[in-house]
Write a protein that holds these residues in place. Structure first.
Motif, PDB file in Angstrom:
ATOM      1  N   SER A 190     -31.319 -33.829  -5.687  1.00  0.00           N
ATOM      2  CA  SER A 190     -31.901 -34.969  -6.406  1.00  0.00           C
ATOM      3  C   SER A 190     -30.810 -35.801  -7.051  1.00  0.00           C
ATOM      4  CB  SER A 190     -32.868 -34.459  -7.479  1.00  0.00           C
ATOM      5  OG  SER A 190     -32.171 -33.729  -8.459  1.00  0.00           O
ATOM      6  N   ASP A 191     -31.166 -37.033  -7.395  1.00  0.00           N
ATOM      7  CA  ASP A 191     -30.184 -37.925  -8.002  1.00  0.00           C
ATOM      8  C   ASP A 191     -29.694 -37.405  -9.341  1.00  0.00           C
ATOM      9  OD1 ASP A 191     -30.428 -39.596  -5.850  1.00  0.00           O
ATOM     10  OD2 ASP A 191     -31.986 -40.861  -6.773  1.00  0.00           O
ATOM     11  N   SER A 192     -30.573 -36.699 -10.069  1.00  0.00           N
ATOM     12  CA  SER A 192     -30.176 -36.196 -11.381  1.00  0.00           C
ATOM     13  C   SER A 192     -29.334 -34.939 -11.275  1.00  0.00           C
ATOM     14  CB  SER A 192     -31.436 -35.912 -12.217  1.00  0.00           C
ATOM     15  OG  SER A 192     -32.246 -34.929 -11.572  1.00  0.00           O
ATOM     16  N   THR A 193     -29.513 -34.205 -10.176  1.00  0.00           N
ATOM     17  CA  THR A 193     -28.774 -32.954 -10.014  1.00  0.00           C
ATOM     18  C   THR A 193     -27.371 -33.193  -9.488  1.00  0.00           C
ATOM     19  OG1 THR A 193     -30.828 -31.772  -9.573  1.00  0.00           O
ATOM     20  CG2 THR A 193     -28.793 -30.688  -8.917  1.00  0.00           C
ATOM     21  N   LEU A 194     -27.209 -34.133  -8.574  1.00  0.00           N
ATOM     22  CA  LEU A 194     -25.918 -34.350  -7.930  1.00  0.00           C
ATOM     23  C   LEU A 194     -24.785 -34.626  -8.921  1.00  0.00           C
ATOM     24  CD1 LEU A 194     -24.208 -34.616  -5.432  1.00  0.00           C
ATOM     25  CD2 LEU A 194     -25.009 -36.977  -5.171  1.00  0.00           C
ATOM     26  N   PRO A 195     -24.939 -35.521  -9.909  1.00  0.00           N
ATOM     27  CA  PRO A 195     -23.839 -35.736 -10.856  1.00  0.00           C
ATOM     28  C   PRO A 195     -23.449 -34.473 -11.619  1.00  0.00           C
ATOM     29  CG  PRO A 195     -25.436 -37.504 -11.027  1.00  0.00           C
ATOM     30  CD  PRO A 195     -26.061 -36.459 -10.168  1.00  0.00           C
ATOM     31  N   VAL A 196     -24.440 -33.648 -11.967  1.00  0.00           N
ATOM     32  CA  VAL A 196     -24.144 -32.407 -12.684  1.00  0.00           C
ATOM     33  C   VAL A 196     -23.300 -31.487 -11.810  1.00  0.00           C
ATOM     34  CG1 VAL A 196     -25.129 -30.352 -13.752  1.00  0.00           C
ATOM     35  CG2 VAL A 196     -26.231 -32.573 -14.083  1.00  0.00           C
ATOM     36  N   VAL A 197     -23.688 -31.344 -10.538  1.00  0.00           N
ATOM     37  CA  VAL A 197     -22.928 -30.505  -9.617  1.00  0.00           C
ATOM     38  C   VAL A 197     -21.521 -31.064  -9.429  1.00  0.00           C
ATOM     39  CG1 VAL A 197     -22.790 -29.660  -7.246  1.00  0.00           C
ATOM     40  CG2 VAL A 197     -24.988 -29.693  -8.431  1.00  0.00           C
ATOM     41  N   GLN A 198     -21.395 -32.388  -9.313  1.00  0.00           N
ATOM     42  CA  GLN A 198     -20.078 -33.002  -9.164  1.00  0.00           C
ATOM     43  C   GLN A 198     -19.192 -32.714 -10.368  1.00  0.00           C
ATOM     44  OE1 GLN A 198     -21.478 -37.002  -8.510  1.00  0.00           O
ATOM     45  NE2 GLN A 198     -21.023 -36.919  -6.320  1.00  0.00           N
ATOM     46  N   ILE A 199     -19.772 -32.766 -11.566  1.00  0.00           N
ATOM     47  CA  ILE A 199     -18.995 -32.485 -12.777  1.00  0.00           C
ATOM     48  C   ILE A 199     -18.552 -31.025 -12.812  1.00  0.00           C
ATOM     49  CG2 ILE A 199     -19.147 -32.300 -15.295  1.00  0.00           C
ATOM     50  CD1 ILE A 199     -20.998 -34.754 -15.223  1.00  0.00           C
ATOM     51  N   VAL A 200     -19.471 -30.120 -12.494  1.00  0.00           N
ATOM     52  CA  VAL A 200     -19.139 -28.691 -12.517  1.00  0.00           C
ATOM     53  C   VAL A 200     -18.075 -28.372 -11.483  1.00  0.00           C
ATOM     54  CG1 VAL A 200     -20.029 -26.371 -12.089  1.00  0.00           C
ATOM     55  CG2 VAL A 200     -21.384 -28.009 -13.429  1.00  0.00           C
ATOM     56  N   VAL A 201     -18.266 -28.855 -10.251  1.00  0.00           N
ATOM     57  CA  VAL A 201     -17.295 -28.592  -9.189  1.00  0.00           C
ATOM     58  C   VAL A 201     -15.950 -29.225  -9.527  1.00  0.00           C
ATOM     59  CG1 VAL A 201     -16.737 -29.006  -6.768  1.00  0.00           C
ATOM     60  CG2 VAL A 201     -19.050 -28.345  -7.403  1.00  0.00           C
ATOM     61  N   GLY A 202     -15.971 -30.445 -10.072  1.00  0.00           N
ATOM     62  CA  GLY A 202     -14.723 -31.091 -10.458  1.00  0.00           C
ATOM     63  C   GLY A 202     -13.976 -30.306 -11.513  1.00  0.00           C
ATOM     64  N   ALA A 203     -14.705 -29.798 -12.513  1.00  0.00           N
ATOM     65  CA  ALA A 203     -14.068 -29.001 -13.561  1.00  0.00           C
ATOM     66  C   ALA A 203     -13.484 -27.701 -12.993  1.00  0.00           C
ATOM     67  CB  ALA A 203     -15.084 -28.684 -14.657  1.00  0.00           C
ATOM     68  N   VAL A 204     -14.229 -27.074 -12.084  1.00  0.00           N
ATOM     69  CA  VAL A 204     -13.731 -25.838 -11.460  1.00  0.00           C
ATOM     70  C   VAL A 204     -12.452 -26.111 -10.677  1.00  0.00           C
ATOM     71  CG1 VAL A 204     -14.229 -24.127  -9.675  1.00  0.00           C
ATOM     72  CG2 VAL A 204     -15.978 -24.696 -11.351  1.00  0.00           C
ATOM     73  N   LEU A 205     -12.416 -27.207  -9.938  1.00  0.00           N
ATOM     74  CA  LEU A 205     -11.221 -27.540  -9.158  1.00  0.00           C
ATOM     75  C   LEU A 205     -10.026 -27.854 -10.060  1.00  0.00           C
ATOM     76  CD1 LEU A 205     -12.653 -29.738  -6.264  1.00  0.00           C
ATOM     77  CD2 LEU A 205     -11.911 -27.359  -6.181  1.00  0.00           C
ATOM     78  N   LEU A 206     -10.265 -28.509 -11.193  1.00  0.00           N
ATOM     79  CA  LEU A 206      -9.169 -28.805 -12.117  1.00  0.00           C
ATOM     80  C   LEU A 206      -8.596 -27.522 -12.713  1.00  0.00           C
ATOM     81  CD1 LEU A 206     -10.519 -31.976 -13.970  1.00  0.00           C
ATOM     82  CD2 LEU A 206      -8.647 -31.864 -12.314  1.00  0.00           C
ATOM     83  N   VAL A 207      -9.471 -26.596 -13.085  1.00  0.00           N
ATOM     84  CA  VAL A 207      -9.006 -25.307 -13.596  1.00  0.00           C
ATOM     85  C   VAL A 207      -8.247 -24.562 -12.513  1.00  0.00           C
ATOM     86  CG1 VAL A 207      -9.737 -23.064 -14.465  1.00  0.00           C
ATOM     87  CG2 VAL A 207     -10.824 -25.136 -15.329  1.00  0.00           C
ATOM     88  N   ASN A 208      -8.799 -24.579 -11.293  1.00  0.00           N
ATOM     89  CA  ASN A 208      -8.148 -23.928 -10.164  1.00  0.00           C
ATOM     90  C   ASN A 208      -6.765 -24.516  -9.915  1.00  0.00           C
ATOM     91  OD1 ASN A 208      -7.728 -22.335  -7.955  1.00  0.00           O
ATOM     92  ND2 ASN A 208      -9.218 -23.351  -6.633  1.00  0.00           N
ATOM     93  N   ALA A 209      -6.656 -25.848  -9.974  1.00  0.00           N
ATOM     94  CA  ALA A 209      -5.367 -26.510  -9.772  1.00  0.00           C
ATOM     95  C   ALA A 209      -4.350 -26.080 -10.830  1.00  0.00           C
ATOM     96  CB  ALA A 209      -5.561 -28.030  -9.802  1.00  0.00           C
TER      97      ALA A 209
END
Length: 223
Positions: free
Chosen positions: A64-83
């Motif tokens: 859904s449109d409301s779910t996608l931004p949340v997933v993008q934020i979570v995945v982005g944060a995980v990738l930054l920590v991983n980096a």
């Protein structure tokens, strides 16, 4: 989705351990067959894990449109920590498996090394299966695909493209070896040495770029 997904796939393909296993395969007897078996095992595991994850994640995420931004934020944060962990060396993605086991297991290492340096194609296939076990990067990519809300065929295409790019440094050496075996072996070994020395920063930078883009897009989507 596509640009970020490709950046993540390139970062996975440049993991020194993955390249190191490819170097090992190309130096075993019958290198072309070893590389093909290694690639087959890895690709099969990657696709299988991806199919299971996508079909489990899609109902939960809904796209859904409301779910996608949340997933993008979570995945982005995980990738930054991983980096950050990769650059800091906390996750030693470039460790040589043989050196690691030799320091801990002694005689067992010699036996494992003999198996890895043997000619069995089954060993190469199992090694491919092991190298493709889901990592944080891969799970983040699958979450991004599942939350995109794209049609099933598009998501399956994204899964296929990700794995093709992630295994590029197995596929390309396999093709090049058929034409110029000695040059291919030397070039791959040189790449592995460079990645072990400098690649940690490069992989971390790629992950940071992907994470930053996802985080920004996700935050913008919430506004």
């Amino acid at each position: 989705m596509w640009i970020t997904l490709l950046v993540m796939a390139v970062a996975v393909s440049l993991e020194p351990f993955r390249v190191g296993m490819t170097v090992l395969m190309i130096n075993r007897p019958r290198p072309a067959r070893q590389l093909l078996a290694f690639l087959t095992g890895g690709f099969a595991m990657g696709i299988a894990v991806g199919l299971v994850a996508l079909f489990l994640l899609r109902p939960a995420l809904g796209g859904s449109d409301s779910t996608l931004p949340v997933v993008q934020i979570v995945v982005g944060a995980v990738l930054l920590v991983n980096a950050a962990l990769v650059v800091a060396g906390v996750w030693s993605r470039g460790l040589d498996a043989a050196n690691l086991t030799e320091s801990r297991f002694g005689p067992l290492t010699a036996r494992a090394r003999r198996v890895l340096e043997g000619r069995s194609l089954w060993t190469a296939t199992v090694a491919g299966l092991g190298i493709a076990l889901p990592s944080v990067d891969y799970l983040a990519a699958l979450a991004l695909i599942a939350a995109s809300g794209a049609a099933t065929t598009v998501q399956l295409g994204a899964l296929l493209v990700f794995n093709v790019v992630a295994f590029a440094l197995v596929e390309i050496p396999l093709l090049c070896y058929l034409v110029a075996p000695h040059r291919t072996r030397a070039a791959l070994s040189a790449l592995y040495d460079w990645l072990r020395a400098q690649g940690r920063r490069g992989v971390g930078a790629l992950l940071a770029v992907a994470g930053g883009v996802l985080l920004a897009v996700g935050l913008a989507g919430l506004g």
